[in-house]
Design an enzyme around this catalytic site. Structure first.
Site, PDB file in Angstrom:
ATOM      1  N   CYS A  52      -7.589   5.617 -52.936  1.00  0.00           N
ATOM      2  CA  CYS A  52      -6.245   5.262 -53.665  1.00  0.00           C
ATOM      3  C   CYS A  52      -4.934   5.746 -53.059  1.00  0.00           C
ATOM      4  O   CYS A  52      -3.780   5.865 -53.639  1.00  0.00           O
ATOM      5  CB  CYS A  52      -6.287   5.980 -54.851  1.00  0.00           C
ATOM      6  N   ASP A  53      -5.057   6.200 -51.785  1.00  0.00           N
ATOM      7  CA  ASP A  53      -3.831   6.692 -51.151  1.00  0.00           C
ATOM      8  C   ASP A  53      -3.975   6.688 -49.639  1.00  0.00           C
ATOM      9  O   ASP A  53      -3.573   7.534 -48.996  1.00  0.00           O
ATOM     10  CB  ASP A  53      -3.431   7.984 -51.835  1.00  0.00           C
ATOM     11  N   VAL A  54      -4.535   5.660 -49.136  1.00  0.00           N
ATOM     12  CA  VAL A  54      -4.629   5.490 -47.742  1.00  0.00           C
ATOM     13  C   VAL A  54      -3.488   5.056 -47.092  1.00  0.00           C
ATOM     14  O   VAL A  54      -2.440   4.406 -47.379  1.00  0.00           O
ATOM     15  CB  VAL A  54      -5.684   4.274 -47.508  1.00  0.00           C
ATOM     16  N   SER A  58      -2.721  10.542 -44.699  1.00  0.00           N
ATOM     17  CA  SER A  58      -3.914  10.662 -45.081  1.00  0.00           C
ATOM     18  C   SER A  58      -5.027  10.750 -44.196  1.00  0.00           C
ATOM     19  O   SER A  58      -6.212  10.716 -44.494  1.00  0.00           O
ATOM     20  CB  SER A  58      -4.188   9.809 -46.378  1.00  0.00           C
ATOM     21  N   THR A  92       1.430   5.833 -52.870  1.00  0.00           N
ATOM     22  CA  THR A  92       2.743   6.060 -52.186  1.00  0.00           C
ATOM     23  C   THR A  92       3.054   4.717 -51.914  1.00  0.00           C
ATOM     24  O   THR A  92       2.723   3.689 -51.507  1.00  0.00           O
ATOM     25  CB  THR A  92       2.401   6.591 -50.587  1.00  0.00           C
TER      26      THR A  92
END
Length: 208
Positions: A52-54, A58, A92
């Site tokens: 969910c936030d690659v 990260s 993001t």
């Protein structure tokens, strides 16, 4: 991690230090290692996971510049019997898949989209969304990159100082994979299994 985040070596420090550390071979291995990590989360671990936030922040790099996915606080567990997860969390800006922005239930394809965006940044050494550039056509990078691919200008895509030693056919292949990953329709995007197969040369990426 001793080498910090992918973000720190792509977008901070002097250009000279970036070119010395992030050569083309290293960029390719970081892209492939990240794709394999996402494939593990989506299909191989006991409980399937959507990260969910690659994004470059990260992805942390060890002493050999091997990538490690971190920052799982937005991650969603996905049962093996269903593929859509309702969510109110947001990732993001610049890496969000269209279905998230529309408030639709998410699938592992949101990670595919974010990976595609990150892959474009690995290839080019520039942000996918940059309002500070002088040429307005480069504010949002993917459409410009797609045009360069169509016109055969692969050399223009890679970061200056890296293009000289990069395999241009390999660069073009990675660009096509990235463009497939960021398709607006999630059904058109490949799975991470297919992405890994394309990066490993086991499947031919078809230009979207």
């Amino acid at each position: 991690m001793p080498k910090g985040s992918l973000n720190s070596i792509l977008f901070t420090g002097s250009s000279k230090s970036k070119r010395k550390v992030v050569d083309w071979k290293t960029r390719f291995e970081i892209a492939l290692g990240t794709a394999r990590g996402l494939l593990y989360l989506h299909e191989e671990c006991r409980d399937h996971i959507i990260h969910c936030d690659v994004k470059p922040e990260s992805i942390l790099l060890d002493g050999d510049l091997s990538p490690n996915l971190v920052d799982f606080w937005l991650a969603k567990l996905v049962g093996r019997d269903f593929s859509h997860v309702p969510t109110t969390t947001r990732g993001t800006r610049g890496y969000l898949a269209p279905e998230w922005i529309s408030g639709l239930p998410i699938t592992p394809k949101v990670d595919v989209y974010s990976f595609g965006t990150t892959l474009l940044e690995i290839i080019s050494g520039r942000r996918n969304l940059d309002l500070k550039v002088q040429d307005s056509s480069l504010f949002y990078f993917p459409p410009w990159l797609a045009t360069q691919i169509q016109q055969g200008n692969t050399m223009n895509i890679v970061e200056e100082g890296v293009a000289e030693e990069a395999n241009m056919e390999e660069v073009r292949s990675l660009c096509v994979v990235a463009l497939l990953c960021i398709q607006e329709d999630e059904e058109v995007r490949p799975s991470m299994m297919q992405v890994v197969q394309m990066l490993e040369g086991k499947m031919e990426p078809q230009t979207p």
